[in-house]
Design a protein around this motif. Structure first.
Motif, PDB file in Angstrom:
ATOM      1  N   PHE A  87       0.808  -1.230   0.000  1.00 52.04           N
ATOM      2  CA  PHE A  87       0.000   0.000   0.000  1.00 52.04           C
ATOM      3  C   PHE A  87       0.838   1.275   0.000  1.00 52.04           C
ATOM      4  O   PHE A  87       0.345   2.323  -0.405  1.00 52.04           O
ATOM      5  N   ILE A  88       2.087   1.203   0.484  1.00 58.37           N
ATOM      6  CA  ILE A  88       2.874   2.440   0.595  1.00 58.37           C
ATOM      7  C   ILE A  88       4.090   2.439  -0.332  1.00 58.37           C
ATOM      8  O   ILE A  88       4.287   3.361  -1.113  1.00 58.37           O
ATOM      9  N   PHE A  89       4.930   1.419  -0.251  1.00 57.48           N
ATOM     10  CA  PHE A  89       6.192   1.476  -0.994  1.00 57.48           C
ATOM     11  C   PHE A  89       5.982   1.264  -2.495  1.00 57.48           C
ATOM     12  O   PHE A  89       6.619   1.935  -3.320  1.00 57.48           O
ATOM     13  N   ALA A  90       5.109   0.348  -2.901  1.00 55.13           N
ATOM     14  CA  ALA A  90       4.951   0.030  -4.326  1.00 55.13           C
ATOM     15  C   ALA A  90       4.300   1.168  -5.128  1.00 55.13           C
ATOM     16  O   ALA A  90       4.805   1.530  -6.193  1.00 55.13           O
ATOM     17  N   PRO A  91       3.199   1.762  -4.671  1.00 58.15           N
ATOM     18  CA  PRO A  91       2.573   2.818  -5.492  1.00 58.15           C
ATOM     19  C   PRO A  91       3.389   4.111  -5.466  1.00 58.15           C
ATOM     20  O   PRO A  91       4.076   4.403  -4.487  1.00 58.15           O
TER      21      PRO A  91
ATOM     22  N   PRO B 193      -5.089  11.893  13.363  1.00 59.33           N
ATOM     23  CA  PRO B 193      -5.012  10.906  14.449  1.00 59.33           C
ATOM     24  C   PRO B 193      -3.600  10.350  14.686  1.00 59.33           C
ATOM     25  O   PRO B 193      -2.807  10.174  13.753  1.00 59.33           O
ATOM     26  N   GLY B 194      -3.337  10.044  15.934  1.00 56.03           N
ATOM     27  CA  GLY B 194      -2.036   9.490  16.316  1.00 56.03           C
ATOM     28  C   GLY B 194      -1.710   8.193  15.605  1.00 56.03           C
ATOM     29  O   GLY B 194      -0.532   7.913  15.319  1.00 56.03           O
ATOM     30  N   ILE B 195      -2.712   7.402  15.288  1.00 53.49           N
ATOM     31  CA  ILE B 195      -2.445   6.126  14.593  1.00 53.49           C
ATOM     32  C   ILE B 195      -1.774   6.371  13.249  1.00 53.49           C
ATOM     33  O   ILE B 195      -0.931   5.581  12.800  1.00 53.49           O
ATOM     34  N   MET B 196      -2.100   7.500  12.633  1.00 54.76           N
ATOM     35  CA  MET B 196      -1.504   7.812  11.321  1.00 54.76           C
ATOM     36  C   MET B 196      -0.022   8.131  11.484  1.00 54.76           C
ATOM     37  O   MET B 196       0.802   7.693  10.678  1.00 54.76           O
ATOM     38  N   LYS B 197       0.322   8.857  12.553  1.00 48.47           N
ATOM     39  CA  LYS B 197       1.747   9.168  12.783  1.00 48.47           C
ATOM     40  C   LYS B 197       2.508   7.890  13.122  1.00 48.47           C
ATOM     41  O   LYS B 197       3.641   7.677  12.647  1.00 48.47           O
ATOM     42  N   SER B 198       1.902   7.018  13.930  1.00 44.52           N
ATOM     43  CA  SER B 198       2.572   5.749  14.247  1.00 44.52           C
ATOM     44  C   SER B 198       2.764   4.918  12.985  1.00 44.52           C
ATOM     45  O   SER B 198       3.803   4.273  12.811  1.00 44.52           O
ATOM     46  N   PHE B 199       1.762   4.940  12.108  1.00 40.32           N
ATOM     47  CA  PHE B 199       1.883   4.205  10.842  1.00 40.32           C
ATOM     48  C   PHE B 199       3.067   4.756  10.039  1.00 40.32           C
ATOM     49  O   PHE B 199       3.915   3.998   9.552  1.00 40.32           O
ATOM     50  N   ILE B 200       3.143   6.091   9.929  1.00 38.50           N
ATOM     51  CA  ILE B 200       4.253   6.707   9.181  1.00 38.50           C
ATOM     52  C   ILE B 200       5.596   6.335   9.826  1.00 38.50           C
ATOM     53  O   ILE B 200       6.584   6.074   9.129  1.00 38.50           O
ATOM     54  N   ASP B 201       5.645   6.293  11.147  1.00 40.96           N
ATOM     55  CA  ASP B 201       6.891   5.945  11.835  1.00 40.96           C
ATOM     56  C   ASP B 201       7.348   4.520  11.497  1.00 40.96           C
ATOM     57  O   ASP B 201       8.510   4.173  11.725  1.00 40.96           O
ATOM     58  N   GLY B 202       6.426   3.702  10.971  1.00 44.73           N
ATOM     59  CA  GLY B 202       6.782   2.339  10.568  1.00 44.73           C
ATOM     60  C   GLY B 202       7.229   2.226   9.118  1.00 44.73           C
ATOM     61  O   GLY B 202       7.544   1.135   8.651  1.00 44.73           O
TER      62      GLY B 202
ATOM     63  N   ASP C 203       9.989  11.013  -3.141  1.00 49.39           N
ATOM     64  CA  ASP C 203       9.531  11.364  -4.497  1.00 49.39           C
ATOM     65  C   ASP C 203       8.103  10.950  -4.824  1.00 49.39           C
ATOM     66  O   ASP C 203       7.643  11.159  -5.935  1.00 49.39           O
ATOM     67  N   LYS C 204       7.404  10.328  -3.887  1.00 53.64           N
ATOM     68  CA  LYS C 204       5.991  10.034  -4.158  1.00 53.64           C
ATOM     69  C   LYS C 204       5.190  11.332  -4.162  1.00 53.64           C
ATOM     70  O   LYS C 204       5.654  12.367  -3.664  1.00 53.64           O
ATOM     71  N   TRP C 205       3.973  11.255  -4.693  1.00 59.57           N
ATOM     72  CA  TRP C 205       3.032  12.374  -4.652  1.00 59.57           C
ATOM     73  C   TRP C 205       1.832  11.991  -3.813  1.00 59.57           C
ATOM     74  O   TRP C 205       1.306  10.874  -3.946  1.00 59.57           O
ATOM     75  N   VAL C 206       1.419  12.897  -2.947  1.00 59.28           N
ATOM     76  CA  VAL C 206       0.296  12.627  -2.036  1.00 59.28           C
ATOM     77  C   VAL C 206      -0.734  13.755  -2.119  1.00 59.28           C
ATOM     78  O   VAL C 206      -0.373  14.939  -2.090  1.00 59.28           O
ATOM     79  N   ALA C 207      -2.005  13.387  -2.223  1.00 58.21           N
ATOM     80  CA  ALA C 207      -3.107  14.361  -2.122  1.00 58.21           C
ATOM     81  C   ALA C 207      -3.742  14.202  -0.750  1.00 58.21           C
ATOM     82  O   ALA C 207      -4.007  13.082  -0.307  1.00 58.21           O
ATOM     83  N   LEU C 208      -3.978  15.337  -0.075  1.00 61.47           N
ATOM     84  CA  LEU C 208      -4.501  15.304   1.293  1.00 61.47           C
ATOM     85  C   LEU C 208      -5.966  15.730   1.349  1.00 61.47           C
ATOM     86  O   LEU C 208      -6.374  16.688   0.690  1.00 61.47           O
TER      87      LEU C 208
ATOM     88  N   ASN D  99       4.049  18.877   6.652  1.00 68.62           N
ATOM     89  CA  ASN D  99       5.406  19.039   7.186  1.00 68.62           C
ATOM     90  C   ASN D  99       6.115  17.696   7.326  1.00 68.62           C
ATOM     91  O   ASN D  99       7.289  17.555   6.978  1.00 68.62           O
ATOM     92  N   ILE D 100       5.400  16.711   7.833  1.00 71.35           N
ATOM     93  CA  ILE D 100       6.010  15.389   8.045  1.00 71.35           C
ATOM     94  C   ILE D 100       6.327  14.728   6.704  1.00 71.35           C
ATOM     95  O   ILE D 100       7.427  14.187   6.499  1.00 71.35           O
ATOM     96  N   LEU D 101       5.379  14.802   5.771  1.00 74.95           N
ATOM     97  CA  LEU D 101       5.592  14.165   4.465  1.00 74.95           C
ATOM     98  C   LEU D 101       6.731  14.845   3.719  1.00 74.95           C
ATOM     99  O   LEU D 101       7.572  14.188   3.100  1.00 74.95           O
ATOM    100  N   ASN D 102       6.779  16.180   3.783  1.00 74.56           N
ATOM    101  CA  ASN D 102       7.888  16.892   3.126  1.00 74.56           C
ATOM    102  C   ASN D 102       9.222  16.520   3.764  1.00 74.56           C
ATOM    103  O   ASN D 102      10.238  16.404   3.072  1.00 74.56           O
ATOM    104  N   TYR D 103       9.237  16.329   5.080  1.00 76.46           N
ATOM    105  CA  TYR D 103      10.468  15.897   5.748  1.00 76.46           C
ATOM    106  C   TYR D 103      10.952  14.571   5.149  1.00 76.46           C
ATOM    107  O   TYR D 103      12.159  14.340   5.007  1.00 76.46           O
ATOM    108  N   LEU D 104       9.982  13.716   4.764  1.00 77.89           N
ATOM    109  CA  LEU D 104      10.317  12.412   4.164  1.00 77.89           C
ATOM    110  C   LEU D 104      10.565  12.520   2.656  1.00 77.89           C
ATOM    111  O   LEU D 104      10.642  11.504   1.968  1.00 77.89           O
ATOM    112  N   LYS D 105      10.640  13.752   2.144  1.00 85.23           N
ATOM    113  CA  LYS D 105      10.868  14.029   0.708  1.00 85.23           C
ATOM    114  C   LYS D 105       9.714  13.539  -0.151  1.00 85.23           C
ATOM    115  O   LYS D 105       9.888  13.145  -1.306  1.00 85.23           O
ATOM    116  N   ILE D 106       8.516  13.524   0.442  1.00 82.11           N
ATOM    117  CA  ILE D 106       7.297  13.203  -0.292  1.00 82.11           C
ATOM    118  C   ILE D 106       6.654  14.520  -0.710  1.00 82.11           C
ATOM    119  O   ILE D 106       6.600  15.475   0.075  1.00 82.11           O
ATOM    120  N   ASN D 107       6.203  14.584  -1.970  1.00 75.42           N
ATOM    121  CA  ASN D 107       5.567  15.801  -2.490  1.00 75.42           C
ATOM    122  C   ASN D 107       4.076  15.804  -2.147  1.00 75.42           C
ATOM    123  O   ASN D 107       3.407  14.775  -2.260  1.00 75.42           O
TER     124      ASN D 107
END
Ligand SMILES: Cc1cc2nc3c(=O)[nH]c(=O)nc-3n(C[C@H](O)[C@H](O)[C@H](O)COP(=O)(O)O)c2cc1C
Length: 173
Positions: free
Chosen positions: A65-69, A84-93, A101-106, A125-133
């Motif tokens: 769901f995350i690395f391949a697309p 939600p905190g669960i989303m930050k914990s998910f990102i931390d994993g 270099d992925k692209w994300v719509a929020l 801010n968090i996604l940009n820190y991870l170099k996600i657009n």
């Protein structure tokens, strides 16, 4: 393939309904997509999958769901003024080397008037820190109970125009 994340583990969330609505819109445009509801994550993932520990179910989910697309839609509800905190914990994993270099719509969802605007900024801010657009057009769905009809569709023309523009920008990447 575009992944749409329903960014809460609250069961039967309105956020999941909005994620399904985005899936429908993307399918109508001929895009294939997959929805990840955070309520389906392994229940113990915060203790079994982070900081170098490996949980095979969690690894399979992040790979599919995350690395391949290369593109994601992240729908988050507003909980206590942010996402939600669960989303930050998910990102931390996530493996940071596999997301750049992925692209994300929020998309933000709230019962109040903010449409999780601040949560989307925090996430940017968090996604940009991870170099996600992040697509610069964001959809703050405030007072969601007035926007979603019984079919799970958004019935507000102005909001649908904004969502359409957001999806145009994501698809052209
Ligand atoms: C723990 C929690 C905190 C919430 N905090 C806010 C908030 O700060 N502002 C707001 O407008 N709505 C808040 N809500 C209401 C949600 O925005 C509302 O339930 C909306 O439907 C999206 O949440 P859902 O996807 O879990 O259904 C909160 C809901 C929960 C469960």
């Amino acid at each position: 393939m575009i992944t749409i994340i329903a960014g809460t583990n609250r069961k039967n969330s309105v956020t999941l309904k909005v994620a399904r609505y985005y899936e429908k819109l993307l399918n109508q445009r001929g895009e294939s997509c997959q929805v990840l509801d955070l309520a389906t994550l392994p229940r113990d993932f915060v203790f079994s999958s982070l900081y170098g520990e490996e949980n095979l179910d969690f690894s399979q989910i992040t790979e599919q769901f995350i690395f391949a697309p290369s593109k994601l839609v992240v729908v988050t509800p507003e909980y206590n003024g942010s996402f939600p905190g669960i989303m930050k914990s998910f990102i931390d994993g996530w493996n940071p080397r596999k997301v750049s270099d992925k692209w994300v719509a929020l998309v933000g969802v709230s019962s109040g008037r903010q449409g999780n605007a601040r949560g989307m900024d925090d996430l940017t801010n968090i996604l940009n820190y991870l170099k996600i657009n992040v697509i610069p057009v964001k959809s703050p769905l405030s007072q969601i109970f007035n926007l979603l009809n019984d079919n799970g569709d958004i019935s507000d023309d102005g909001m649908n125009d904004l969502i359409s523009l957001q999806l145009d920008l994501l698809i052209e990447k």
